[in-house]
Design a protein around this motif. Sequence first.
Motif, PDB file in Angstrom:
ATOM      1  N   LEU A 129      17.184  -1.832  47.234  1.00 39.27           N
ATOM      2  CA  LEU A 129      18.612  -1.855  46.614  1.00 39.27           C
ATOM      3  C   LEU A 129      18.590  -2.118  45.304  1.00 39.27           C
ATOM      4  N   MET A 130      17.372  -2.306  44.692  1.00 41.63           N
ATOM      5  CA  MET A 130      17.313  -2.590  43.174  1.00 41.63           C
ATOM      6  C   MET A 130      17.376  -1.683  42.203  1.00 41.63           C
ATOM      7  N   PHE A 131      18.286  -1.736  41.192  1.00 44.91           N
ATOM      8  CA  PHE A 131      18.227  -0.694  40.184  1.00 44.91           C
ATOM      9  C   PHE A 131      17.209  -1.076  39.110  1.00 44.91           C
ATOM     10  N   LYS A 132      16.544   0.062  38.946  1.00 49.47           N
ATOM     11  CA  LYS A 132      15.338   0.097  38.031  1.00 49.47           C
ATOM     12  C   LYS A 132      15.440   0.792  36.696  1.00 49.47           C
ATOM     13  N   THR A 133      15.167   0.279  35.448  1.00 46.06           N
ATOM     14  CA  THR A 133      15.516   0.771  34.439  1.00 46.06           C
ATOM     15  C   THR A 133      14.144   0.620  33.375  1.00 46.06           C
ATOM     16  N   ASN A 134      14.264   1.228  32.090  1.00 45.43           N
ATOM     17  CA  ASN A 134      13.018   1.049  31.313  1.00 45.43           C
ATOM     18  C   ASN A 134      13.453   0.322  29.728  1.00 45.43           C
ATOM     19  N   ALA A 135      12.477  -0.705  29.660  1.00 49.39           N
ATOM     20  CA  ALA A 135      12.747  -1.459  28.435  1.00 49.39           C
ATOM     21  C   ALA A 135      11.934  -1.067  27.508  1.00 49.39           C
ATOM     22  N   GLY A 136      12.628  -0.932  26.165  1.00 55.49           N
ATOM     23  CA  GLY A 136      11.649  -0.053  25.031  1.00 55.49           C
ATOM     24  C   GLY A 136      11.686   1.171  24.814  1.00 55.49           C
ATOM     25  N   PRO A 137      11.252   1.767  23.761  1.00 63.99           N
ATOM     26  CA  PRO A 137      11.095   3.377  23.707  1.00 63.99           C
ATOM     27  C   PRO A 137      10.482   4.090  24.562  1.00 63.99           C
ATOM     28  N   VAL A 138       9.584   3.575  25.061  1.00 63.50           N
ATOM     29  CA  VAL A 138       8.656   4.520  25.964  1.00 63.50           C
ATOM     30  C   VAL A 138       9.096   4.270  27.400  1.00 63.50           C
ATOM     31  N   ILE A 139       9.237   5.525  27.837  1.00 65.68           N
ATOM     32  CA  ILE A 139       9.649   5.534  29.290  1.00 65.68           C
ATOM     33  C   ILE A 139       8.367   5.915  30.149  1.00 65.68           C
TER      34      ILE A 139
END
Length: 439
Positions: A129-139
């Motif tokens: 159930l966790m939402f994942k995203t990316n921190a910083g400019p590199v994905i």
Amino acid sequence: MRVNKEELFDKVVNLSKRRGFVFQSAEIYGGFRSTYDYGPVGVLLLRNVKEQWWRSMVQFRQDVVGLDAAILSPPSIWEASGHLTNFTDPLVDCRECGSRFRQDKLEDPNNCPTCGSKASFTEARQFNLMFKTNAGPVIDSAAEVYLRPETAQGMFTNFTNVLNTSRKKPPFGIAQIGKSFRNEITPGNFVFRTREFEQMEMEYFVPPGDSDKWFEYWCKERMDWYLNLGMKADSLRLRIHDSDELSHYSRATSDIEFSFPWGWDELEGIANRTDYDLNRHAQASGNKLEYNDSGTGERYVPHVIEPAAGATRTAMAFLMDAYEEEEVNGEVRNVLKLDHRLSPYKVAVLPLSKKDELIEPSKEVLNLVQPHWMCDYDQTQAIGRRYRRQDEIGTPYCVTIDFETLEDKAVTVRERDSMHQDRVSINELVDYLSSRLVP
Ligand code: GAP
């Protein structure tokens, strides 16, 4: 008069939109079902729920301190807490229509509620159930971060920081209010289950041998909080979890449940989390998370009792519990009988007419009360309709300025539930209201 359960849900949803409690998010783009926006009166109700929780959990106690931890957090936290592996719900797909459901919430696990097909579901698979995203400019995978699914972990990871700076010792607690995010498979029932919501959680750290005692203490304390804020006793119950229901971290859990229109459902969980979280974070981070009593030389990892409530869900429960309809002079009066501490506006200032001679004294009265309480000011429409509007948003006191005010320097104060009216001198108005609007 209380409204029957079948009609209550639609009435409260309708009222929420009509009077500005809750709006569908992105409504002008067709709506986004899993999140909601709180309107001008809804934001006040929600703030008041949170404020009352904070007063009882932090302000009135010397054994609890506050925290506001970050929402974005690195995977290491969620690996240690067990959420990366265990924070899942069983997901099934209907092979006929493609709809997806949480298996354990289906009324009939062999019948698709969307298309009615029988035995059309896939095998359940565990959906995180966790939402994942990316921190910083590199994905890339090194930059992956998570939106917290509960506020609790920030209180465990800051255990030593708080211990060292607050001079508290067990039993003591860390409290936090804030947003959490869960990619719920089936959000629904208005703001009951959403993908973005607010929690009010407290982690209470106790000597290991005392955890059962404190668990009982917090179950009672938290039930009393709802009752003290006017929730009806027959709308609430405490339900003890069976052992097969317990979360991966819990030794005992009881839920405070509210009688929603669809049946009993959870408002708050009180869990005995043992030393699970502190041990897991200590092992994963290599930092000791324990209490060291410099007086006795005693060292131990405290156990944790956690009362975890949903602010948005609780606000909705208070709305549903307070909504009543009455017949007054042959007409239906909708009234939110909210405890005044939760009411969005405490006072409405209403000039009897729009004539200039009443506007100036009305603004003077507003200026007198506004520094003390959240006030609404309304000068349009007939006075009866303005009273009805204030009743419907739960305003406990309406102050009316009329032509006599110009002579006697007094106003009429109308109380919401009894509709009783008192004539009160403007000089005494703040005292009159203060004695009734106790914070
Ligand atoms: N730290 C423990 C914990 O998070 P939980 O029972 O999963 O426990 C606590 O959540 C409370 O948060 C629930 O009782 C509920 O009031 C609220 N909550 C959980 N998920 C929610 C959702 N998807 N939408 C609205 N409120 C939610």
